[in-house]
Design a protein around this motif. Sequence first.
Motif, PDB file in Angstrom:
ATOM      1  N   GLU A  24     -42.248 -25.938  17.927  1.00 25.46           N
ATOM      2  CA  GLU A  24     -41.189 -24.965  18.135  1.00 25.46           C
ATOM      3  C   GLU A  24     -40.216 -25.147  16.978  1.00 25.46           C
ATOM      4  OE1 GLU A  24     -37.607 -23.988  21.317  1.00 25.46           O
ATOM      5  OE2 GLU A  24     -39.295 -25.264  21.921  1.00 25.46           O
ATOM      6  N   VAL A  25     -39.856 -24.069  16.307  1.00 27.49           N
ATOM      7  CA  VAL A  25     -39.063 -24.190  15.083  1.00 27.49           C
ATOM      8  C   VAL A  25     -37.896 -23.211  15.086  1.00 27.49           C
ATOM      9  CG1 VAL A  25     -41.101 -24.885  13.745  1.00 27.49           C
ATOM     10  CG2 VAL A  25     -40.409 -22.483  13.775  1.00 27.49           C
ATOM     11  N   SER A  26     -36.915 -23.520  14.272  1.00 28.55           N
ATOM     12  CA  SER A  26     -35.830 -22.571  14.016  1.00 28.55           C
ATOM     13  C   SER A  26     -35.645 -22.453  12.511  1.00 28.55           C
ATOM     14  CB  SER A  26     -34.526 -23.024  14.682  1.00 28.55           C
ATOM     15  OG  SER A  26     -34.118 -24.282  14.187  1.00 28.55           O
ATOM     16  N   PHE A  27     -35.204 -21.279  12.064  1.00 31.09           N
ATOM     17  CA  PHE A  27     -34.964 -20.997  10.654  1.00 31.09           C
ATOM     18  C   PHE A  27     -33.470 -20.754  10.460  1.00 31.09           C
ATOM     19  CE2 PHE A  27     -39.148 -18.620  11.428  1.00 31.09           C
ATOM     20  CZ  PHE A  27     -39.919 -19.744  11.177  1.00 31.09           C
ATOM     21  N   ASP A  28     -32.909 -21.381   9.467  1.00 30.34           N
ATOM     22  CA  ASP A  28     -31.487 -21.203   9.147  1.00 30.34           C
ATOM     23  C   ASP A  28     -31.379 -20.748   7.693  1.00 30.34           C
ATOM     24  OD1 ASP A  28     -28.755 -21.257   8.926  1.00 30.34           O
ATOM     25  OD2 ASP A  28     -28.597 -23.458   8.924  1.00 30.34           O
ATOM     26  N   ARG A  29     -31.544 -19.438   7.491  1.00 30.51           N
ATOM     27  CA  ARG A  29     -31.573 -18.846   6.148  1.00 30.51           C
ATOM     28  C   ARG A  29     -32.659 -19.484   5.287  1.00 30.51           C
ATOM     29  NH1 ARG A  29     -27.994 -15.311   4.737  1.00 30.51           N
ATOM     30  NH2 ARG A  29     -28.246 -15.756   2.522  1.00 30.51           N
ATOM     31  N   ALA A  30     -33.824 -19.675   5.900  1.00 35.89           N
ATOM     32  CA  ALA A  30     -34.979 -20.150   5.137  1.00 35.89           C
ATOM     33  C   ALA A  30     -35.424 -19.052   4.174  1.00 35.89           C
ATOM     34  CB  ALA A  30     -36.119 -20.510   6.085  1.00 35.89           C
ATOM     35  N   VAL A  31     -35.877 -19.449   3.011  1.00 28.97           N
ATOM     36  CA  VAL A  31     -36.277 -18.483   1.986  1.00 28.97           C
ATOM     37  C   VAL A  31     -37.720 -18.052   2.219  1.00 28.97           C
ATOM     38  CG1 VAL A  31     -36.601 -18.058  -0.476  1.00 28.97           C
ATOM     39  CG2 VAL A  31     -34.694 -19.487   0.322  1.00 28.97           C
ATOM     40  N   GLY A  32     -37.913 -16.742   2.355  1.00 32.47           N
ATOM     41  CA  GLY A  32     -39.243 -16.183   2.502  1.00 32.47           C
ATOM     42  C   GLY A  32     -39.426 -14.990   1.585  1.00 32.47           C
ATOM     43  N   TYR A  33     -40.661 -14.526   1.444  1.00 30.76           N
ATOM     44  CA  TYR A  33     -40.977 -13.456   0.499  1.00 30.76           C
ATOM     45  C   TYR A  33     -41.745 -12.344   1.222  1.00 30.76           C
ATOM     46  CZ  TYR A  33     -39.596 -17.110  -2.689  1.00 30.76           C
ATOM     47  OH  TYR A  33     -38.883 -18.110  -3.305  1.00 30.76           O
ATOM     48  N   LEU A  34     -41.256 -11.130   1.067  1.00 30.57           N
ATOM     49  CA  LEU A  34     -41.838  -9.993   1.757  1.00 30.57           C
ATOM     50  C   LEU A  34     -43.268  -9.735   1.296  1.00 30.57           C
ATOM     51  CD1 LEU A  34     -41.352  -7.544   3.676  1.00 30.57           C
ATOM     52  CD2 LEU A  34     -40.607  -6.277   1.634  1.00 30.57           C
ATOM     53  N   ILE A  35     -44.149  -9.503   2.260  1.00 30.48           N
ATOM     54  CA  ILE A  35     -45.525  -9.095   1.980  1.00 30.48           C
ATOM     55  C   ILE A  35     -45.663  -7.634   2.387  1.00 30.48           C
ATOM     56  CG2 ILE A  35     -47.956  -9.516   2.471  1.00 30.48           C
ATOM     57  CD1 ILE A  35     -47.253 -12.367   3.186  1.00 30.48           C
ATOM     58  N   SER A  36     -46.167  -6.833   1.499  1.00 31.78           N
ATOM     59  CA  SER A  36     -46.270  -5.384   1.704  1.00 31.78           C
ATOM     60  C   SER A  36     -44.869  -4.774   1.765  1.00 31.78           C
ATOM     61  CB  SER A  36     -47.094  -5.080   2.969  1.00 31.78           C
ATOM     62  OG  SER A  36     -47.325  -3.685   3.074  1.00 31.78           O
ATOM     63  N   GLU A  37     -44.596  -3.934   2.742  1.00 33.42           N
ATOM     64  CA  GLU A  37     -43.328  -3.218   2.804  1.00 33.42           C
ATOM     65  C   GLU A  37     -42.589  -3.558   4.091  1.00 33.42           C
ATOM     66  OE1 GLU A  37     -44.408   0.857   2.709  1.00 33.42           O
ATOM     67  OE2 GLU A  37     -45.446   0.736   0.768  1.00 33.42           O
ATOM     68  N   GLU A  38     -41.285  -3.359   4.063  1.00 36.55           N
ATOM     69  CA  GLU A  38     -40.514  -3.515   5.292  1.00 36.55           C
ATOM     70  C   GLU A  38     -41.028  -2.546   6.355  1.00 36.55           C
ATOM     71  OE1 GLU A  38     -36.339  -3.154   4.825  1.00 36.55           O
ATOM     72  OE2 GLU A  38     -36.125  -4.943   3.567  1.00 36.55           O
TER      73      GLU A  38
END
Length: 556
Positions: A280-294
């Motif tokens: 079980e995880v939480s993200f606090d402004r973790a950096v991710g990269y969009l795949i395809s389109e929003e």
Amino acid sequence: MATAREAEGDLNQSPAFTDVNLFTSDTALREAVAREGAADAAENLTAFGRIAGSAAAAELGRQSNDNPPRLRAFDAQGRRLDRVDYHPAYHRLMGFSTAQGLHCSTWDYLATVNGPRPGAHVARCAGSYMAAQMEAGHSCPITMTHAAVAALLHEPVLARSLLPKLLARSYDPRFAPWQKKQAITVGMGMTERQGGTDVRANTTIATAINGTGSGKAYAITGHKWFLSAPMSDAFLVLAQAKGGLSCFFLPRFSPDGSVNRIKLERLKDKLGNRSNGSAEVSFDRAVGYLISEEGRGVQTIIDMVTLARLDCAVSSAGLMRQALARAIHHAQHRSVFQKKLIDQPLMLQVLADMALDVEAATALAFKLAASFDGHDDPDATAYRRLMTPVTKYWVCKIAPPLVYEAMECLGGNAYVEEGGFPLLYREVPVNAIWEGSGNVMCLDVLRAVERSPETLERVLAGIEAASGGEQRLKSAVDGVRILLGEAARDQARARSVVELLALTAAGALLQAHAPPAVSDAFLATRLYGAFRHTYGVGLGGGDIHSITARAAPSLV
């Protein structure tokens, strides 16, 4: 001279079912691999079957489950570590499966000028079928890494940078930025506590850092109720962007080399699959990269999910095979009431009855795998779309009761941990739950038929062609059409039609390719037999000796 204890230990006890080549000992598997287009992989699969069925691999499987992953959330000074430590046995198993290419082999063509290799999915699935028997928990990150490539290809620039690491036939367990590693694994996080299967209810938020658009960085904040294999080098996750639910590549390390802001809150204490961590995880402004389109998150990640569903069916078929092989092996060596168990009529009937389902599950799983090798062929595309949820539903559903019945064939010895059966039994429920439970699969089937009636007709035409005019199969196809009409009006009928479609497709495959003893018994009992709760009823008159002999593990 043997001690009294040693002599007593050999008295009427079956030998350990280890150092068995899981490929050469399995008639149905060998035939399915050859039939579905991967005959040239036999030598390679024979070598892997020897590894997967070895006593050494079985011991690694035991060690990795007796010593499950441990979360190291903080260091001695209270700084966050967010690391998971695995037993060395787990890493050894990962090394076996990555060396075999189970995480990447169908994608090898992406690094060449050649097209996809014929039979690549079938060959890989044969390896996965055996790897699950070796130890099923480590198969989770193997499956996800393989399946993730399908989603990553929606973002070609990112995919090109990752492919050399994803296609490496090696395993690098170091906790380091993916750019610095020889090989990487990829996990997945979709479900959240408030939504579960309904991923569109997700509340995790993604905010563009460098503007919007393909390949841009986002800050991701929220949580995931299940994140499998939390020490993977990156994850594909779903989050709500301005344009809707979207798919993101979330690496374990940020661009500046620091650990990404992914907090591992806890590891789940699971029924089975214990060698593999689920967090079980939480993200606090973790950096991710969009795949395809929003807004195209589901459409993007569904390619990964579809491949994972194939692996669920293959893994369950492999676990069923392992349980059956152990039961037959025991019955061949154990004597009761002055006869070998294999010669006791009621035991033989139970074993033969289980063998029908194992062969049917194997045939269905590898027919499905071959449809993934069909690529743009319209018949293969239709089969892949409709029969992925059908096959996953039926194979994964029948696995737990079959493994339990096989345990009972061994009696008390199967109920103690040393024999390995409890480990096997704890593994089988997960595939029916992971990547869509039974109801989700059934609704997916109804959706596929509603959106494309031609898909259904192509699949049914293929079943009819394989059935060779067999009247029971023809009637079953008619029954599928009738039940689908009822299910379109009443979703409560969905399970009935999906099960009938699975049995009809399996029956057609056995009619076309299995010995008459197998196909006749399957059609008589699965399509037209009386209602039953257990194995070993309704096979009267069938050639149970031939059925069981075909399923028996060949140890020569």
